[in-house]
Design a protein around this motif. Structure first.
Motif, mmCIF file in Angstrom:
data_model
loop_
_atom_site.group_PDB
_atom_site.id
_atom_site.type_symbol
_atom_site.label_atom_id
_atom_site.label_comp_id
_atom_site.label_asym_id
_atom_site.label_seq_id
_atom_site.Cartn_x
_atom_site.Cartn_y
_atom_site.Cartn_z
ATOM 1 N N TYR A 110 20.737 -22.577 -17.036
ATOM 2 C CA TYR A 110 19.602 -22.485 -17.967
ATOM 3 C C TYR A 110 19.319 -21.003 -18.249
ATOM 4 O O TYR A 110 19.084 -20.603 -19.387
ATOM 5 C CB TYR A 110 18.395 -23.186 -17.358
ATOM 6 N N ALA A 111 19.392 -20.188 -17.169
ATOM 7 C CA ALA A 111 19.409 -18.726 -17.291
ATOM 8 C C ALA A 111 18.202 -18.163 -18.035
ATOM 9 O O ALA A 111 18.346 -17.382 -18.971
ATOM 10 C CB ALA A 111 20.717 -18.272 -17.954
ATOM 11 N N GLN A 112 17.011 -18.559 -17.574
ATOM 12 C CA GLN A 112 15.772 -18.044 -18.163
ATOM 13 C C GLN A 112 15.727 -18.317 -19.667
ATOM 14 O O GLN A 112 15.510 -17.406 -20.479
ATOM 15 C CB GLN A 112 15.582 -16.549 -17.850
ATOM 16 N N ILE A 113 15.915 -19.579 -19.998
ATOM 17 C CA ILE A 113 15.962 -20.004 -21.401
ATOM 18 C C ILE A 113 16.974 -19.137 -22.161
ATOM 19 O O ILE A 113 16.669 -18.502 -23.171
ATOM 20 C CB ILE A 113 14.572 -19.988 -22.068
ATOM 21 N N LEU A 175 10.305 -6.194 -30.010
ATOM 22 C CA LEU A 175 10.131 -6.451 -28.580
ATOM 23 C C LEU A 175 10.623 -7.823 -28.127
ATOM 24 O O LEU A 175 10.982 -7.994 -26.974
ATOM 25 C CB LEU A 175 8.654 -6.294 -28.196
ATOM 26 N N ALA A 176 10.603 -8.797 -29.025
ATOM 27 C CA ALA A 176 11.011 -10.158 -28.653
ATOM 28 C C ALA A 176 11.410 -10.898 -29.922
ATOM 29 O O ALA A 176 11.315 -10.347 -31.026
ATOM 30 C CB ALA A 176 9.863 -10.867 -27.933
ATOM 31 N N THR B 173 -0.597 -12.978 -20.554
ATOM 32 C CA THR B 173 0.067 -11.704 -20.796
ATOM 33 C C THR B 173 0.953 -11.754 -22.037
ATOM 34 O O THR B 173 1.484 -12.794 -22.407
ATOM 35 C CB THR B 173 0.894 -11.275 -19.568
ATOM 36 N N ALA B 174 1.108 -10.596 -22.656
ATOM 37 C CA ALA B 174 1.871 -10.454 -23.895
ATOM 38 C C ALA B 174 2.636 -9.134 -23.840
ATOM 39 O O ALA B 174 2.733 -8.518 -22.765
ATOM 40 C CB ALA B 174 0.922 -10.496 -25.086
ATOM 41 N N THR B 394 9.237 -17.413 -24.525
ATOM 42 C CA THR B 394 10.284 -17.201 -23.521
ATOM 43 C C THR B 394 9.816 -16.292 -22.387
ATOM 44 O O THR B 394 9.854 -16.670 -21.223
ATOM 45 C CB THR B 394 11.548 -16.589 -24.148
ATOM 46 N N TRP B 395 9.382 -15.090 -22.719
ATOM 47 C CA TRP B 395 9.086 -14.132 -21.653
ATOM 48 C C TRP B 395 7.623 -14.152 -21.206
ATOM 49 O O TRP B 395 7.328 -13.850 -20.071
ATOM 50 C CB TRP B 395 9.507 -12.716 -22.074
ATOM 51 N N MET B 396 6.705 -14.447 -22.143
ATOM 52 C CA MET B 396 5.273 -14.509 -21.805
ATOM 53 C C MET B 396 4.788 -13.286 -21.025
ATOM 54 O O MET B 396 4.072 -13.420 -20.026
ATOM 55 C CB MET B 396 4.971 -15.765 -20.993
#
Lengths: 510, 510
Positions: A110-113, A175-176, B173-174, B394-396
Motif C-alpha cells: 500500500y506504501a502510504q497510499i 507542496l502536494a 494539520t496542513a 494523503t499526508w494530512m
C-alpha cells in the motif's frame, strides 16, 4: 542547558533501530549506509536490492495488538483516529516491510497510499536526509519566488527537471497533489483569459480589475475545468470540484459548477471484449467533446488520470487518451494529465502517459506522492502568466523535498527501478491471472497488464479481503467500491511477489 | 558507486560556512552548536542572543552584484524570476542577517515574508534538523490519517498543541497557510450542514448524495465564508475567494460568490481620532452583521486577520474583534482567526488575538509561516466531522515540519522571545515615532504600537524606499499599496533596532 547536553549526547549515539541491522547518522554509520547500497547489481531483478531486508512478514499478535491499542487510545485524545489503519513504527520498518508496535512486520503493498518510492529507511535517502544541503533547506526555508537560494537552479536541473516528461521543460513547484492541480488550473484560466483578451500584451480592463475584487464576472470568470466520472484530483475547493470519486469526499462542501465527462467502463478480460470497449471509449470521447463545445461555463482545461486510482483503478486504452489530446487541441482547450498517483515509475514507465506514445505532449503534467514534493510541468511559454505575482505564494514549493526527490531519482536510476516494476509487474500479473483462473469469483476484472505493478482486481468481499490480508502479513489497500489495489514500492521484486501471491492464494481459497 | 563514496567522504567534512564561525553536522560540531546556544541569558534583551552574529550589515556591490546577476540569468531559464527580490546564499546567512552571492550581508526585517522565526542557521534548529527523528520523518513520510507514526501523539503534545490558543485543544494539520484556511472552511461547512440537518447522527439524504457528485445543491451547498475588504487568506480556489488584497492576486481565476464586509480604515495617530475610529468600527460591524443576516449564500463562517498583513498592515481595536465574536455567536456563525502571518510571537503575544482578551475563544485559529508547518486549532468537538474520511488527504500534515516547529517553540521559550518582541517592539516603535515627528511627510500612519515588532508605516515613495534600503544594508518589504512593513524575526533586538532606525533616518533625510 542540561537537556541540550543530553540531546547532544544522544545524537552521538543515534541509531535507527532497523529489524536486521542498524543505521546510524554519524560519519561511520554513513559509510555503513553506503556499504549497504554498494552490492553488485549485475542481475538486479533476481538478487535482492537490499541484502539485509527481512525475508518475509512476521505476525505474532492480532493487528492492532495490545501495545498498538493502548497507543491508539492515547492518540485519539488529540487526533482523529477513525481512519487509522495501523499505528506504525517507522524506525523498525525497512525496505518493503512496515512494522507496528507489537513486533509485527508486514509486506507493504500500500506504501502510504502509493507515496513511498524506494523503501522505508532507504540508505541512499538517509544520506540525502542527513546531508548539509538538507539541513540548510530545513532551517532556512526560503520564500522561493522572492529569495530563492543560489543553488535552486541546480537543484531543479539535477532533480525535478531531469525527469520532466518529454516536451515539457518547465516546472512550477507546489507542496502536494491538491495544490499542484489547483495551480495548474490557475495557469489554465490565466492562459484562457489572456487568449480571449487578444494576447499577453493586452492589459486588464478597469471592469475586470474592479469585478475581480468582488468575485464577479468578468474579473472572476465563469470558466470551468472538465474532469471524468470517478476521477480523483484532490480535496481543496478547486481540486474537489473536479474530484468525482465518492460522495463522502464531496458532501457539504461548496463546489464550482464544472462538468464531468464519462470515463470508459471497460470490460475484462480485454481480449474478449475488444469491440465493446472500442465503442465504449468512442462514446465517452464523443460526450467529452460535446461538453467542451456546449457547457455553459466554458471549459479551459480537461484533467485526467492515466489510471483512475482513488476512483477504483479504472483503465482506458492509449487510443482514448490520444482521443482526448485530439479533442482538446481541436477545441483550443488545455490537457492536464494528473500523474500524482501514477507517476514516478510504478507503471513500468517513469510517467504513465509515456504508454500512450502521443505525438504531442499534454499541456501540463502534475505530480506528487512518490516524488515527495509536487508541482506541474509545462512547456508552452504562454503558460507562464504575463505578469509576476500572478502565480505566487509564500513558499512556492520546498527545497528540502526537492533535494529528497533528487535522491529518489538517483536511486531509481542506480537500481534501474522502472525496468524492475515493468518486469516484476508482468510476473505479478501472470501470477494473479493464474489464481484468477482457479478462483474467477474471487478475483474479478483483473487489470493493469503491462502497467508495471499498477495492478488491481475486484473482490466480492473486498473489505474482508483487506482485513484478512493483515493476518497473513500483507498490508494492502482498496480503491473505489470494490477494488483491491496493489501499490507496492518500486523496490518490490519477484521474491516479494511470491510472498504476496502465496497470501492471495490462501485468502481466496479459505 | 564512486559518487556515493565521494558523497560519504564529503559528509564527513560537512561544514555550513557561516560568516563568523562554522557549524558542522557531525557529533563534535553538534557539541559546538550546543555551546553556541549555551550563553548566559540573565539579561536577555540587551545581550546578543547569538554572540557570533555579525555586528552589522556589509554592502560592497550594487544589489544584485555581478555574481548574482549571472546566477539569476541562469535561474531564469528554468524558474520565473520576475518576482525575485534577491538571490540568497543561506549557508552564509546567520541570525538576523541574509547573505547574497556577492558577499553582501543585509539585516533582514522581511524574513522570507515573515516566515523565519529564530534566525538563519539557528543552532538549536540545526540540532533538530540533524536529529534521528527528523531523518526518519523525512525518509518515511507517513499518510498520517491511515498510518500515523507511534510518536505522533507525543510530537503533537510537546509541539503544536503545547502552544494551542486558550480554549482550543485540538488541531488538524496542513502544509501551508492556504490549505490550513481551506480545511478550516471545510470544517465550517460540514458543521453548518450537520446543524441544518438536525445533528451529527442524521444521515445524508439520497438527494444530497446524488447531487454532491454533480457539484449541485443540496449536496454541494451554496454556503459562503465572509471575509473583510483588503484581507488576505491564501491563493488556492477557496482561500482566494476570501482574499481581497489586490486584483493581481485574483484576476482571471473563478471565484465563489462569497461576501466581504468592510474592514475599519482607522486614522492615525489613534489618540487624535478616538471618536472617529470608534464610529468607523461600529459602521463596519453593523455592515458585517447585515451581510451575515442577508447574504443570498448563507454565511457559515467569518474569517479575519488580527492585523491585515498582505492588504497593507491594517489594524483594528480589540473592541472590533470582540464585536465580531458577538455577532458571530448571535447569528450562529463560526469565527476563524487567520494567524498565518500574525501568529508565533511577533506581536508581543504568542498569538495576536491574545491582545483582545476575549471572554470566548474563536472557533478556529489557523497558522503557518513561522510555525514552518500549518493547520487549524479548534476546541468544539462538533467541528470533528461526523464520519471518518470527510476531512482527509494523503499526508494530512508533515511530521518533519512538526518536529521543526517543536524546536522553534523550545527556542522561543528558552530565549523568552515573545517578551523580547514586546520590549524590542516598543523600543522600535518609539524610535520610529521620533523620526516621524522630524519627517511627518516621509513616515505616515505609523501603526502597530504595543504590537511587538509588527509595525508598519506608509511612505509616499514606498517602492523607492524599499529599493534604497538595500544599499544601506536593510532587507525590508512592503504590503498593500503604500505600506512599509516591518517583519523582523523574533530574535531582533535593540541593537538591531538601532541599526535599522539609523538606516531609516538616512533614507528619509536624503
Amino acid at each position: 542547558m542540561a537537556s541540550l547536553l543530553r540531546q547532544v549526547a544522544r545524537l552521538r549515539q543515534f541509531t535507527l533501530h532497523l529489524p536486521v541491522r542498524s543505521i546510524t547518522t554519524n560519519a561511520q554509520s554513513r559509510a555503513s549506509a553506503a556499504a549497504a547500497i554498494a552490492h553488485d547489481t549485475s542481475s538486479p531483478f533476481e538478487q535482492p536490492f537490499f541484502a539485509d531486508e527481512p525475508h518475509g512478514p512476521r505476525v505474532s499478535t492480532p493487528i492492532p495488538g495490545p501495545k498498538s491499542k493502548k497507543a491508539i487510545a492515547e492518540l485519539n485524545q488529540v487526533f482523529d483516529t477513525r481512519s487509522l489503519n495501523m499505528l506504525a513504527n517507522y524506525k523498525q520498518s525497512y525496505g518493503n516491510y512496515i512494522a507496528d508496535l507489537d513486533g509485527n512486520l508486514l509486506l507493504d503493498v500500500y506504501a502510504q497510499i502509493a507515496s513511498i518510492p524506494v523503501g522505508y529507511n532507504n540508505p541512499s535517502l538517509l544520506l540525502a536526509a542527513t546531508s548539509p544541503d538538507m539541513a540548510s533547506a530545513l532551517i532556512n526555508r526560503p520564500a522561493l519566488g522572492n529569495f530563492p537560494q543560489h543553488d535552486w537552479a541546480s537543484i531543479l536541473e539535477t532533480g525535478i527537471l531531469k525527469v520532466a516528461p518529454r516536451g515539457l521543460n518547465q516546472v512550477f513547484t507546489a507542496l502536494a497533489g491538491s495544490d499542484a492541480n489547483e495551480t495548474a488550473y490557475k495557469a489554465a484560466f490565466m492562459w484562457r483569459r489572456q487568449m480571449e483578451r487578444g494576447g499577453a500584451h493586452v492589459e486588464f480592463s478597469p471592469e475586470e480589475i474592479e469585478t475581480s475584487m468582488n468575485n464577479q464576472v468578468p474579473g472572476s470568470p465563469q470558466l470551468s475545468i472538465m474532469s471524468f466520472t470517478s476521477g480523483f484530483h484532490g480535496r481543496l475547493f478547486g481540486s474537489l470540484s473536479t474530484t468525482r470519486s465518492k460522495p463522502i469526499h464531496k458532501l457539504d462542501i461548496p463546489a464550482f459548477d464544472w462538468p464531468q465527462a464519462p470515463f470508459p467502463a471497460l470490460k475484462y478480460p480485454l481480449e474478449e471484449h475488444v469491440q465493446e470497449n472500442v465503442e465504449e471509449e468512442k462514446r465517452c470521447l464523443e460526450q467529452a467533446e460535446r461538453i467542451i463545445k456546449e457547457y455553459h461555463n466554458p471549459v479551459a482545461a480537461v484533467i485526467v488520470e492515466p489510471v483512475q486510482s482513488e476512483g477504483g483503478d479504472n483503465h482506458a486504452s492509449p487510443a482514448f487518451f490520444k482521443g482526448i489530446r485530439e479533442i482538446t487541441k481541436r477545441n483550443n482547450v488545455l490537457m492536464i494529465v494528473d500523474e500524482v498517483q501514477t507517476g514516478i515509475g510504478a507503471t513500468g514507465k517513469f510517467w504513465a502517459h509515456e504508454h500512450w506514445n502521443m505525438a504531442q505532449p499534454p499541456d501540463m503534467v502534475t505530480f506528487s506522492k512518490k516524488a515527495q514534493t509536487a508541482g506541474y510541468y509545462f512547456g508552452n511559454p504562454a503558460l507562464r502568466p504575463n505578469k509576476p505575482y500572478r502565480q505566487f505564494n509564500t513558499w512556492m514549493g520546498d527545497p528540502a523535498r526537492a533535494i529528497l526527490f533528487r535522491a529518489i531519482i538517483n536511486e531509481i536510476e542506480r537500481l534501474n527501478l522502472v525496468e524492475n516494476t515493468a518486469l516484476t509487474g508482468d510476473y505479478l500479473f501472470n501470477g494473479l491471472e493464474r489464481i484468477q483462473r482457479q478462483y474467477p469469483e474471487q478475483i474479478q476484472n483483473l487489470r493493469g497488464k503491462g502497467q508495471g505493478t499498477f495492478i488491481a482486481f475486484d473482490s466480492p468481499t473486498r473489505d474482508a479481503f483487506l482485513a484478512k490480508a493483515k493476518a497473513l502479513g500483507i498490508n494492502i489497500g482498496g480503491s473505489g467500491a470494490k477494488a483491491v489495489r496493489l501499490r507496492p514500492m518500486l523496490i518490490f521484486q519477484k521474491h516479494h511477489a511470491d510472498i504476496f501471491l502465496d497470501a492471495v492464494q490462501k485468502l481466496v481459497s479459505s
